[in-house]
Every structure is written in structure tokens, then in C-alpha cells.
Write an enzyme that holds these catalytic residues in place. Structure first.
Site, short mmCIF file in Angstrom:
data_model
loop_
_atom_site.label_atom_id
_atom_site.label_comp_id
_atom_site.label_asym_id
_atom_site.label_seq_id
_atom_site.Cartn_x
_atom_site.Cartn_y
_atom_site.Cartn_z
N HIS A 313 42.40 110.27 55.51
CA HIS A 313 42.34 111.03 56.68
C HIS A 313 43.31 110.09 57.57
O HIS A 313 43.22 108.84 57.41
CB HIS A 313 40.66 111.20 57.38
CG HIS A 313 40.52 111.94 58.58
ND1 HIS A 313 40.80 111.50 59.76
CD2 HIS A 313 40.46 113.16 58.71
CE1 HIS A 313 40.72 112.51 60.55
NE2 HIS A 313 40.37 113.43 60.01
N ASP A 371 35.95 117.73 54.09
CA ASP A 371 36.41 118.92 53.23
C ASP A 371 36.23 118.92 51.80
O ASP A 371 36.06 119.93 51.06
CB ASP A 371 37.97 119.30 53.54
CG ASP A 371 38.34 119.56 54.82
OD1 ASP A 371 37.44 120.71 55.20
OD2 ASP A 371 39.36 119.56 55.22
N1 CMC Z 1 45.51 111.81 47.48
C1 CMC Z 1 46.53 110.83 47.15
N2 CMC Z 1 47.04 109.79 47.87
C2 CMC Z 1 46.78 110.03 49.19
C3 CMC Z 1 45.83 110.95 49.86
C4 CMC Z 1 45.46 111.94 49.01
N3 CMC Z 1 44.21 112.92 49.47
N4 CMC Z 1 45.93 110.63 51.11
C5 CMC Z 1 46.89 109.80 51.43
N5 CMC Z 1 47.32 109.20 50.06
C6 CMC Z 1 48.26 108.07 50.13
C7 CMC Z 1 49.58 108.46 50.59
O1 CMC Z 1 50.38 109.00 49.52
C8 CMC Z 1 50.02 107.22 51.09
O2 CMC Z 1 50.55 106.24 49.98
P1 CMC Z 1 51.50 105.18 50.03
O3 CMC Z 1 51.17 104.27 51.25
O4 CMC Z 1 51.59 104.60 48.89
O5 CMC Z 1 52.86 105.93 50.41
C9 CMC Z 1 48.69 106.62 51.64
O6 CMC Z 1 47.64 107.19 51.17
C10 CMC Z 1 48.51 106.97 53.31
O7 CMC Z 1 48.79 108.38 53.52
P2 CMC Z 1 49.56 109.28 54.62
O8 CMC Z 1 49.96 110.58 53.76
O9 CMC Z 1 50.38 108.13 55.29
O10 CMC Z 1 48.53 109.48 55.63
P3 CMC Z 1 48.41 110.45 56.85
O11 CMC Z 1 47.47 109.77 57.67
O12 CMC Z 1 49.58 110.96 57.33
O13 CMC Z 1 47.73 111.54 56.11
C11 CMC Z 1 46.14 113.27 55.38
C12 CMC Z 1 46.19 111.91 56.08
C13 CMC Z 1 44.69 113.87 55.67
C14 CMC Z 1 47.23 114.48 55.90
C15 CMC Z 1 46.14 112.86 53.96
O14 CMC Z 1 45.36 111.89 53.57
C16 CMC Z 1 46.13 113.98 52.98
O15 CMC Z 1 46.96 114.84 52.74
N6 CMC Z 1 44.81 114.41 52.36
C17 CMC Z 1 44.65 115.50 51.28
C18 CMC Z 1 44.52 116.67 52.46
C19 CMC Z 1 43.02 116.68 53.20
O16 CMC Z 1 42.17 116.40 52.52
N7 CMC Z 1 43.11 117.13 54.38
C20 CMC Z 1 41.66 117.21 55.31
C21 CMC Z 1 41.78 116.36 56.37
S1 CMC Z 1 40.10 116.31 56.96
C22 CMC Z 1 40.01 117.78 57.94
C23 CMC Z 1 41.01 118.17 58.84
O17 CMC Z 1 40.92 117.26 60.07
O18 CMC Z 1 41.39 119.10 59.09
#
Ligand code: CMC
Length: 438
Positions: A313, A371
Site C-alpha cells: 500500500h 483486498d
Molecule cells: N507484490 C510484489 N512487490 C510489490 C508489491 C506487491 N504487491 N507492492 C509493492 N511491491 C514492491 C515494488 O516492486 C517496489 O519494489 P522495489 O523497491 O524493489 O522497486 C516496492 O515494493 C515499493 O512499491 P511501489 O510500487 O513503489 O509502491 P506504491 O506505493 O507505488 O504502490 C500499490 C502501492 C498498492 C500500487 C502496490 O503495492 C501494488 O501494486 N499492490 C498490489 C495491488 C493491490 O493490492 N492494490 C490494493 C491497494 S489497497 C486498496 C485500495 O486502496 O484500492
């Protein structure tokens, strides 16, 4: 806004004059540096794609402490609301700022439950869609279409109009979501029953048929109600910011909520519950618990683009408090239905355990989000996977409306208009087509 007792000073290494910037304090949470005069005084913009460090508004509605894993609606912890209140009570709180008294809640319930029917013409919109259309595609369309029915409440500068539109949206969303489901499965639309609670009425419209009586199950209704409470608002997330941005141009609330639904659909946002359940199905299909290791290896592989859906998140760097409550609800629902041994739930728990012990997830502070378990609960309730995000939209409509209303009433409100760092071609002359080379 309350000024802090310090300022920020921005200095440049190119000899330009440094600039003092005011700092404001919230009641809780980080202070903000006010950069509104930056461009006028210095000719530079700030650069913050993804809004990693930018507060786009001030708000009194929802507060998240991502490090502690805390979520407050109007100051009340989500755990206490989930325990003590129902969804309409929570909706009243989000919309009005205070929990209702008994007579206030009675009146609010009555008002919402007497706006549940949609215009009879609405069914023809549904009939224009393919039967296999994704419910989110249908909802973007039909919620936007509401603005063509309710011309009497579209003056956004009139607080009474705003209130009427808010009630209409909150009351009609369950009807529209249930109609999307009935259309998908080819059953007749079921009209709302205003003698039922908000969540029981939704279950009735989803699962009743004209052919036989349908009795709602209190445990399952309560579980659905909890899903709605947990999804009702979440501060300035992508879809809420979309609603605010759309609304900042003066667009009507039905159009703004349709924009929010479109944004929510994405798999990084509301679409994650559907994606999380499909991920579990996929692991199950390829061998179940034994294959978790292999799956986690793929997730960690930078070249694979596979994510552990329902994990991670932008704000929570701790266990999402909603995920804890959803896990609890999952136990209750599976217990009620005699599904303790549900293989998907077992798989989810095993996956969660392995991920929480793995250095990749630990070092990045990736924890289960709401989720991760909500899909299993919804599936157990009989809600089809493709409708999961529609249920999220139904719940979040309350938050969107509260945030939209707060924005419209804010005297500092302006049309949202981000700027850019332009990295394209500078000015150049058009060469006539005959003289252009490839
Ligand atoms: N699985 C694997 N790696 C992950 C995941 C994941 N679910 N989430 C983040 N990472 C890694 C990402 O690859 C990055 O690694 P590195 O630093 O090596 O490049 C690091 O963790 C930081 O991630 P980020 O993408 O920079 O984080 P963000 O804040 O931009 O993204 C997020 C947040 C929710 C989009 C992402 O965690 C994600 O895609 N999660 C899966 C989808 C999900 O479950 N979404 C629901 C969110 S809660 C409900 C809502 O609010 O809608």
C-alpha cells in the site's frame, strides 16, 4: 489552517533569491509546506508525480497513520466503528462529521431507504449492454447516466441540491450494482425493499428471484455491512482524488462519481480484490499450497511483472487495519456457512504467512491490504468475482460524496490544474509533407 511556529526556506544554488514558505500544522499527521506562491515568486514549479509528498487539499474526514496501521473516520478508529456501528451510521458520520443520535439515524435511514428505486427507464440502459459486460463498465455508464434523470438537484452551489444528490447516489448505488449482476446472470431485476436494512436490501436485490421467497441471513448481512464500512472512505486515494479533480471544474456529482468508479476499476486500486482472488485461483489450479514458493519467486523476480495482489500500500507500511478486520469477518462467514476448510482461505493464510516471513516483503514493508481477504468473504457471500470492485464502488460512494461536498464547500477551492516539466521538442517549423524525410 493553523500556522506552525516555524517556516521553511527554499534556497537555490544559482544565485536566485531564497524564499520563505509558510508551514501549516494539522491536528495530527505531518505538517505541510505551503508552496502556492512558489511559481509567482520564483518562476519554478515543484515536481511530484504520483503525489508522493503533496497534500492536494485540507480535509476533516479521514486520517491514516500508515506506520502505525491506523485508520480514523472523523477521529473514530475503524475497529470501533466496525464493532459498534452499521454502514448507514458510518455514512452519516462521514457525511456530517458526527455520529447520529437515534432519531437522527432513524430519519437518515428512512430518507436513504426511500430513494432506493431508480427511474424505470434505467433498465433500458442495461439492456443496451452485452450480457457479459464487466459490471464496472456498466456502472461507469449507468451512474454517469443518473445525471440525465435528476436535473432538479444539479446546482452544485445549492447545499440542498448537494444533499439530495448525495442521498440519491448512496440510496441508488446498491440498486444499480444489483441490477448489473442480475443482467449478467440473465435473471429479472429485483426491486428494492425499503423495509429491510441497507445491506439486507442489497442482498435481497442480488439473490432473490420472483420465483420463491428469499430470507436474508443476519451473519452474512452483517459481513457485507462490515465490508461496506471498511471501504467507505480512505483519504485522498486515486479515485477520491479523481472525484475531487472532476468536481473542481464544477461537474455534477453523478458525473464525478462515475469518474471515481472508472479510476477505482484499475487493478492497482479497487480492482485488486478481483485480481487477488484470481491470483489465489491460479495458484490453486497449479498445485495449491505446495506451489506458493514458486509463485513467491516469480513475484520477487524484477523481470516477471507478477505482483502479490492484495499486498502493499502507498500509505500503510504496517498491517492494514482493514485487512485484520476482514480476516476476522472471513472466519465468521466461513464458520456460518460451514466452510472452515475452504481451500482458498487456507491457501490465502499460508500465502500470507510465507510472505510475512520473507525478507523481500519485510524489507519493503509490504503487508496484506484490505483486498487480500475481502475477495474470499465476498465469494463466500455468493458475490461473483467480477462484481467485487462494484461492491467497493458502492461503499466508497459515501466517501467520494463526503469528499466532493467538502471540496465544494471549501472557500479555497479552485479548479485542479497540475503543471508539468515539459521535456518534448522546443518550437520548430512545419516542413511540407513532400519535403519530409523519414
Ligand atoms: N507484490 C510484489 N512487490 C510489490 C508489491 C506487491 N504487491 N507492492 C509493492 N511491491 C514492491 C515494488 O516492486 C517496489 O519494489 P522495489 O523497491 O524493489 O522497486 C516496492 O515494493 C515499493 O512499491 P511501489 O510500487 O513503489 O509502491 P506504491 O506505493 O507505488 O504502490 C500499490 C502501492 C498498492 C500500487 C502496490 O503495492 C501494488 O501494486 N499492490 C498490489 C495491488 C493491490 O493490492 N492494490 C490494493 C491497494 S489497497 C486498496 C485500495 O486502496 O484500492
Amino acid at each position: 489552517m493553523t500556522p506552525a511556529d516555524y517556516k521553511a526556506t527554499l534556497s537555490f544554488t544559482n544565485g536566485a533569491k531564497s524564499l520563505d514558505l509558510p508551514v501549516y500544522k494539522g491536528t495530527i499527521g505531518p505538517d505541510v509546506v505551503d508552496i502556492r506562491k512558489l511559481y509567482n515568486e520564483t518562476g519554478v514549479f515543484t515536481y511530484d508525480p504520483g503525489f508522493m509528498s503533496t497534500a492536494a487539499c485540507n480535509s476533516t474526514i479521514t486520517y491514516i497513520d500508515g506506520d502505525k496501521g491506523e485508520l480514523l473516520y472523523r477521529g473514530y478508529p475503524i475497529e470501533q466503528l466496525a464493532q459498534n456501528c452499521d454502514f448507514l451510521e458510518t455514512a452519516y458520520l462521514l457525511l456530517n462529521g458526527e455520529l447520529p443520535t437515534t432519531p437522527q439515524l432513524k430519519e437518515f435511514d428512512h430518507t436513504v431507504m426511500h430513494h432506493t428505486m431508480v427511474h424505470e427507464q434505467m433498465q433500458f440502459f442495461y439492456r443496451g449492454f452485452r450480457r457479459d459486460a464487466h459490471p464496472m463498465a456498466v456502472l461507469v455508464g449507468v451512474v454517469g447516466a443518473l445525471s440525465s434523470f435528476y436535473h432538479d438537484s444539479l446546482d452544485i452551489n445549492d447545499p440542498h441540491h448537494r444533499e439530495v444528490s448525495a442521498i440519491r447516489l448512496i440510496a441508488k448505488l446498491p440498486t444499480l450494482v444489483a441490477m448489473a449482476h442480475k443482467y449478467n446472470v440473465g435473471q429479472p431485476f429485483i426491486y428494492p425493499r425499503n423495509d429491510l436494512s441497507y445491506s439486507a436490501n442489497f442482498m435481497h436485490m442480488m439473490f432473490a428471484t420472483p420465483a420463491e421467497p428469499y430470507k436474508t441471513n443476519d451473519v452474512l448481512v452483517r459481513a457485507l455491512d462490515r465490508i461496506l464500512i471498511l471501504h467507505a472512505d480512505h483519504e485522498q486515494n486515486a479515485s477520491t482524488s479523481t472525484v475531487r479533480l472532476a468536481g473542481s471544474s464544477g461537474a455534477n456529482p453523478f458525473a464525478c462519481i462515475a469518474a471515481g468508479i472508472a479510476c477505482l476499476w484499475g487493478p492497482a486500486h479497487g480492482g485488486a480484490n478481483e485480481a487477488a482472488l484470481n491470483m489465489l485461483y491460479d495458484i490453486q489450479k497449479h498445485g495449491g499450497v505446495e506451489k506458493i514458493g514458486e509463485f513467491i519467486t516469480k513475484v520477487k523476480d524484477k523481470n516477471s511483472s507478477v505482483k502479490l495482489m492484495g499486498f502493499g500500500h502507498r500509505v500503510y507500511k504496517n498491517y492494514d487495519p482493514r485487512a485484520k478486520l476482514m480476516r476476522e469477518t472471513c472466519h465468521e462467514v466461513l464458520g456460518e456457512l460451514g466452510l472452515h476448510d475452504d481451500p482458498l482461505f487456507k491457501l490465502a493464510m499460508a500465502l500470507e504467512k510465507i510472505a510475512l516471513e520473507d525478507d523481500y516483503f519485510v524489507s519493503r514493508k509490504l503487508y496484506p491490504n484490505v483486498d487480500f481477504y475481502s475477495g474470499i468473504v465476498q465469494k463466500a457471500l455468493g458475490i461473483p468475482v467480477s462484481l467485487f470492485t462494484g461492491i467497493f464502488a458502492l461503499a466508497r460512494t459515501v466517501g467520494w460524496i463526503a469528499q466532493w461536498n467538502e471540496m465544494i464547500s471549501d472557500p479555497e477551492q479552485k479548479i485542479g490544474r497540475p503543471r508539468q516539466l515539459f521535456v518534448g521538442s522546443p518550437v520548430r517549423d512545419v516542413v511540407p509533407i513532400a519535403k519530409r524525410s523519414a
